[in-house]
Motif scaffolding. Sequence first.
Motif, mmCIF file in Angstrom:
data_model
loop_
_atom_site.group_PDB
_atom_site.id
_atom_site.type_symbol
_atom_site.label_atom_id
_atom_site.label_comp_id
_atom_site.label_asym_id
_atom_site.label_seq_id
_atom_site.Cartn_x
_atom_site.Cartn_y
_atom_site.Cartn_z
ATOM 1 N N GLN A 190 0.904 -1.112 0.090
ATOM 2 C CA GLN A 190 -0.120 0.033 -0.027
ATOM 3 C C GLN A 190 0.858 1.186 -0.127
ATOM 4 O O GLN A 190 0.935 1.972 0.865
ATOM 5 C CB GLN A 190 -0.960 -0.022 1.524
ATOM 6 C CG GLN A 190 -1.828 -1.197 1.394
ATOM 7 C CD GLN A 190 -2.670 -1.314 2.546
ATOM 8 O OE1 GLN A 190 -2.854 -0.144 3.146
ATOM 9 N NE2 GLN A 190 -3.039 -2.418 2.984
ATOM 10 N N ASP A 192 0.549 4.028 -1.299
ATOM 11 C CA ASP A 192 -0.021 5.301 -1.224
ATOM 12 C C ASP A 192 -0.327 5.628 0.203
ATOM 13 O O ASP A 192 -0.593 6.981 0.442
ATOM 14 C CB ASP A 192 -1.265 5.332 -2.252
ATOM 15 C CG ASP A 192 -1.114 5.385 -3.565
ATOM 16 O OD1 ASP A 192 0.171 5.346 -3.958
ATOM 17 O OD2 ASP A 192 -1.934 4.886 -4.359
ATOM 18 N N LYS A 193 -0.446 4.647 0.983
ATOM 19 C CA LYS A 193 -0.848 4.785 2.597
ATOM 20 C C LYS A 193 0.066 4.886 3.301
ATOM 21 O O LYS A 193 0.309 5.751 4.381
ATOM 22 C CB LYS A 193 -1.851 3.497 2.748
ATOM 23 C CG LYS A 193 -2.421 3.791 4.332
ATOM 24 C CD LYS A 193 -3.394 2.382 4.635
ATOM 25 C CE LYS A 193 -3.810 2.637 6.022
ATOM 26 N NZ LYS A 193 -4.742 1.712 6.290
#
Length: 278
Positions: A190, A192-193
């Motif tokens: 992930q 983007d997180k």
Amino acid sequence: MVKAEEPREVSPLKQKTLDNLVKKSPDPADEKSKVEKREGNVRREEKRTEKGQTQAGVEKKSVKEEGKLAKEGKTTKGARKKTDKPVSRPKRQPKQTEEPFDMRKLSDFYPVRRSKRQPLSKLKDRESQELREKIESKCSDGLEIRQIEGKGRGVFSTRHFPRKSFVVEYSGTLISFEEAKRREAEYALQPDKFGCYMYYFSFKNKKYCVDGTAEDGTLGRLLNHSINGNVETKLVDVNSAPVLILVAKTDIPPNTELCYDYGERSKDVIDSHPWLTS
């Protein structure tokens, strides 16, 4: 007609004897003066003796009178009871003699200048104590977060930081090398997180990692990367545990962005994050 007898010649020895007899014959006047002198001496001696006896009698009488008065509780100076306390006399104070000049010390004339310098060991102990207090209190004095165009968040100085002085702690979760690799693979799924906030290091021949991914309000995890950064990382031992801190690499003036070298040299990572080359 009777002729006068001519004087007979006297031998010298006989003449000397006759002369001595004439000299030794006492003079009545002298004898009288001697007798009078002896009588005068006797009279004077008798007067002295009589006077001494009279004085002794007076003294004996005065002693008896004082003894009698003492029995009655009186003295010759006035009536005073036996129970009265004796008059206390002040003790004599010894005379203050001036100290000879040659016995005085130099400090009696000039003030002592005491050095304020401290031994190196004591200075190091004080610095260690101050550093420990800053780490335990999560100190971030003189720092603030600002937005940078093209970068996002950055940390700037609001005061002067001397060289080698403490700036801020790189705070996060201390984990083992194996746990760090597992989390890193999980964060990569992930992108983007989760950003890149993993810092690997070795301590006492063992590999560790500080995971600063979680937002905890500390500022050390937000410093940006620069190959020619003005701060650098440093490991310190606090209660037998490794702690990662950031110290000033050079003198840092106010209103300066704080950056350090992340130390990432992997080609794949650099290809994915080209800003690591700057």
